[in-house]
Motif scaffolding. Structure first.
Motif, PDB file in Angstrom:
ATOM      1  N   ASP A   1      62.068  46.603  84.622  1.00 33.36           N
ATOM      2  CA  ASP A   1      61.219  45.605  85.495  1.00 33.36           C
ATOM      3  C   ASP A   1      60.399  44.746  85.610  1.00 33.36           C
ATOM      4  OD1 ASP A   1      59.183  44.761  87.561  1.00 33.36           O
ATOM      5  OD2 ASP A   1      60.268  46.665  88.798  1.00 33.36           O
TER       6      ASP A   1
ATOM      7  N   LYS B   1      65.376  52.174  85.603  1.00 27.87           N
ATOM      8  CA  LYS B   1      64.454  51.022  85.915  1.00 27.87           C
ATOM      9  C   LYS B   1      63.326  50.809  86.076  1.00 27.87           C
ATOM     10  CE  LYS B   1      63.542  50.392  91.095  1.00 27.87           C
ATOM     11  NZ  LYS B   1      63.429  50.656  92.897  1.00 27.87           N
ATOM     12  N   VAL B   2      62.456  50.966  85.872  1.00 27.60           N
ATOM     13  CA  VAL B   2      60.871  50.591  85.756  1.00 27.60           C
ATOM     14  C   VAL B   2      61.338  50.310  84.376  1.00 27.60           C
ATOM     15  CG1 VAL B   2      59.460  51.970  87.378  1.00 27.60           C
ATOM     16  CG2 VAL B   2      59.890  52.823  84.941  1.00 27.60           C
TER      17      VAL B   2
ATOM     18  N   GLY C   1      60.330  54.390  90.100  1.00 29.03           N
ATOM     19  CA  GLY C   1      61.432  54.601  89.803  1.00 29.03           C
ATOM     20  C   GLY C   1      61.606  55.386  89.259  1.00 29.03           C
TER      21      GLY C   1
END
Length: 259
Positions: free
Chosen positions: A239, A235-236, A231
């Motif tokens: 995570d 986002k990453v 992504g």
């Protein structure tokens, strides 16, 4: 084809070496016109994926599609002619030629007459204009007559990028483009990648998180041959699996602090 079409797609791409699975069922979609980064610790399978895409290795199973065409069984030269061109980790230029001559050789290779070194100089002059355009694109126009061996490291990498561009790639694979560079060179090469990406697609393997966070549209995080997360950077980097995978490597801090 629209920009929403993937220019490159892999389906369950797998590569095993005598019991060791280096790439394990990777399904990747690279969107046309994007900068897509592959990141992950050493041994995650990133370079093996590049070798599979450029046909230096055959996959154990799975498929590779480029512009919707199955290219899995093609030879390296066929795939390169389609416009998938890789820039290697190690600078691949002729040290005792001038900067201009290096780009001209790459242009000749694209034309299919790279080994006609005995041709008179006059027939090569027509390539000079295009070579100078490419040097200008990577900020090396002022170094055209310099011997390549005399260039500082960051400028050599810029020249390598120019010779890659001379092959007129539709998809550029950049393998650690800022490896071994000081801060100033990293910034210059990052801006250069952003500039040359304007009408191309770039898939890059890169360890420097500040580079990835500043230019990548999509980031695929690899771990042990598989995709862990994918992504945009925001986002990453948030995570939990990614943070856990990078714990102890110092990269988790880099992930959080790259912006």
């Amino acid at each position: 084809m629209s920009t929403s079409d993937p220019i490159l797609e892999t389906l369950n791409l797998t590569k095993a070496f005598k019991g060791f699975v280096a790439v394990n069922g990777v399904s990747l979609k690279v969107r046309r016109g994007s900068i897509h980064a592959l990141i992950g610790p050493n041994g995650a399978g990133k370079t093996t994926i590049f070798n599979l895409l450029t046909k230096f290795l055959p996959p154990s199973s799975g498929a590779i599609y480029f512009n919707g065409v199955d290219i899995t069984g093609e030879r390296p030269a066929q795939t390169a002619r389609r416009g998938i061109v890789r820039s290697f980790q190690i600078s691949a230029v002729f040290p005792h030629m001038t900067v201009l001559e290096n780009v001209r050789v790459a242009l000749q290779r694209k034309r299919g007459d790279s080994f006609h070194f005995w041709k008179p100089e006059s027939t090569l002059v027509q390539l000079n204009e295009r070579a100078m355009q490419l040097l200008d694109e990577v900020g090396l126009a002022a170094f055209a007559e310099s011997l390549t061996v005399e260039l500082p490291y960051g400028r050599k990498r810029a020249l390598e990028l120019a010779t890659t561009l001379a092959m007129d790639p539709e998809l550029m694979l950049l393998d650690e483009p800022t490896q071994g560079m000081g801060h100033e060179d990293v910034h210059r090469v990052t801006e250069m990648i952003r500039k040359v990406a304007a009408n191309r697609t770039i898939l890059m393997v890169e360890h420097n998180m500040s580079v990835v966070s500043s230019i990548a549209d999509v980031i695929t995080v690899m771990q042990r041959g598989s995709i862990l997360a994918e992504g945009p950077y925001a986002k990453v980097s948030a995570d939990p699996q990614v943070i856990e995978a990078y714990m102890g490597t110092g990269v988790s801090t880099a992930l959080q602090g790259a912006h």
